[in-house]
Design an enzyme around this catalytic site. Structure first.
Site, short mmCIF file in Angstrom:
data_model
loop_
_atom_site.label_atom_id
_atom_site.label_comp_id
_atom_site.label_asym_id
_atom_site.label_seq_id
_atom_site.Cartn_x
_atom_site.Cartn_y
_atom_site.Cartn_z
N HIS A 290 0.87 -1.18 0.00
CA HIS A 290 0.00 0.00 0.00
C HIS A 290 0.90 1.23 0.00
CE1 HIS A 290 -3.01 2.89 1.40
NE2 HIS A 290 -3.94 1.99 1.16
N HIS A 333 0.56 0.89 11.28
CA HIS A 333 1.69 1.80 11.17
C HIS A 333 1.79 2.75 12.36
CE1 HIS A 333 -1.81 3.34 9.02
NE2 HIS A 333 -1.38 4.58 9.17
N GLU A 339 -1.75 12.67 12.40
CA GLU A 339 -2.81 12.60 11.40
C GLU A 339 -4.18 12.94 12.01
OE1 GLU A 339 -2.73 8.61 9.98
OE2 GLU A 339 -0.79 8.79 9.01
N HIS A 363 -4.77 10.55 15.24
CA HIS A 363 -3.69 9.63 15.59
C HIS A 363 -2.40 10.45 15.63
CE1 HIS A 363 -6.45 6.67 13.32
NE2 HIS A 363 -6.69 6.58 14.61
N HIS A 369 -1.81 2.74 14.78
CA HIS A 369 -3.16 2.70 14.24
C HIS A 369 -3.15 1.87 12.96
CE1 HIS A 369 -1.12 6.27 12.68
NE2 HIS A 369 -1.90 6.22 11.60
#
Length: 435
Positions: A290, A333, A339, A363, A369
């Site tokens: 991803h 991660h 974020e 986060h 998270h």
């Protein structure tokens, strides 16, 4: 004067626009006498000595100059806050909120602002503030400008009619609008809408700009031609008006005997703009893993450290999910960057439930998270075939500075205090005898 919703295209171009023919001077920005008896006024959004490529300024030709106002007086704070906060401290806990309830009593845009989190220091022009708005009443006799930072507005429910000194912008679900620092404006509901809700990133730092493309090349992400700036319009109205200013973390108010939206013509590269997020050219993987969320950056505000943004505005739009023999949703991660995430519409592929349109999550730096337990189990067994993420549009304000949630946001009834439980079902699958 008829109101205009026409636009000029291009990001940070030098625009030239006039509502009356010949209102713009030729060859001289501030002649001894301006056409139509107008006043010349310059608005600068950068230091005078900034490099030419980053020098931001516009010339306004208006019916009355901005200095024609009363003395400023303090105004109540409402539910807004500005960094730095004396308390509470930044918090490593993962946090999530339901959509903010819509107001029952008549509430305009200014009174409908609520600060969720802040970071950095507005006084030193670093960091940002994150707000949510919810209102049901037009601003008519009140106007607003923000001296602390530019405002990136992300509508989630209802469409906005932003009446600015430079002209009008209409923005709704799936679009964004940016009002640069110091520009006067008024927020009304677009025709056919009786309420509105959305998110705001108040950028204290360097103005938003397009990110570099690097190895991506010339094509991809947001294209400059898709950003739209309003054309000049004006109103010549006398009356009792209030201009609210956000300055150094406080709200102030000054009285006017005229509408401040009286700019007949303007030229320059410092102006409000809008962008339709559907025009974003998404780059995604076709092999494995991803990609980092930086590949989805629409706008960035640089910091004094190369490669570490003051703020990145990132979106997760409709897109193809194609990758070989790999976990499709975002992996688990922990990040250096903090974020704040919101959902404009649809569902987010890393969350099974609880992350709702109009809601938000936070986060902070190095707080772990990723997919909740249900999403992990489903994605681990899913057929690895091309999938199109259709009805979705999420975004993220990502910053190098940790966010301080406000006391109002921490104590809000719509905060999900059991958010951490979404990961409690992640059980061990470890088997040393089975590869």
């Amino acid at each position: 004067m008829p109101q205009s919703l026409d636009y000029q295209s291009g990001f940070r171009n030098h625009f030239t626009t006039e509502a009356l023919p010949g209102a713009l001077p030729e060859g001289q920005n501030s002649p001894q006498q301006v056409a139509y008896g107008l006043y010349a006024e310059q608005l600068t959004g950068s230091a005078f000595t900034a490099p030419r490529s980053h020098n931001l300024r516009s010339w306004l030709y208006r019916i009355r100059p901005s200095v024609a106002q009363s003395a400023y007086l303090p105004l109540g704070e409402g539910s807004t806050a500005t960094a730095p906060l004396s308390k509470p401290a930044a918090d490593p806990n993962q946090m999530r909120w339901d959509p903010r309830p819509l107001p029952d009593a008549p509430t305009d845009f200014i009174d409908g602002l609520l600060t969720v989190a802040v970071n950095g220091d507005a006084g030193t022009q670093t960091g940002c503030g994150v707000h949510v708005y919810a209102f049901n009443q037009n601003m008519t006799e009140r106007f607003f400008y923000n001296a602390d930072g530019e405002m990136l507005i992300v509508p989630q429910l209802g469409s906005l009619r932003l009446r600015t000194e430079f002209g009008e912008i209409e923005a709704g679900n799936g679009e964004i609008a940016v009002i640069p620092r110091g520009i006067k404006f008024q927020v009304r509901l677009a025709e056919g809408h009786d309420t509105a809700r959305g998110y705001i990133c108040e950028n204290y730092g360097s103005p938003f700009e397009l990110p570099g493309l690097g190895p991506i090349g010339a094509n991809g992400l947001a294209n400059p031609r898709d950003f739209q700036t309003p054309v000049a319009t004006y109103e010549d109205i006398s009356g009792d008006f209030a201009l609210v200013a956000k300055f150094s973390g406080r709200l102030w108010v000054t009285q006017l005997d005229h509408s401040p939206l009286d700019v007949v013509a303007w030229h320059g590269n410092y102006a409000p703009y809008k962008y339709n997020l559907a025009n974003f050219n998404t780059i995604n993987t076709v092999s494995f893993d991803h990609p980092d969320p930086s590949i989805f950056t629409v706008l960035t505000s640089a910091s004094d450290t190369e490669g570490m943004a003051n703020i990145d505005f990132v979106i997760f739009p409709p897109r193809w999910m194609v990758a070989e023999k790999t976990f499709r949703p975002p992996y688990f991660h922990r990040n250096l960057m903090s974020e704040f995430m919101g959902l404009i519409h649809g569902e987010y592929d890393a969350k099974a439930e609880g992350f709702l349109p109009g809601g938000a999550s936070l986060h902070n730096c190095m707080s772990p998270h990723g997919p909740d337990a249900n999403t992990f189990e489903k994605a681990s067994e899913a057929e690895l075939e091309p999938q199109y993420q259709a009805a979705t549009l999420a975004f993220m304000f990502e910053s190098r500075y940790a966010f301080q949630p406000t006391e109002t946001a921490l104590s809000a009834d719509f905060r999900q205090r059991d958010y951490v439980d979404v990961w409690q079902g992640l059980k061990s699958h470890f088997s040393p005898d089975k590869r």
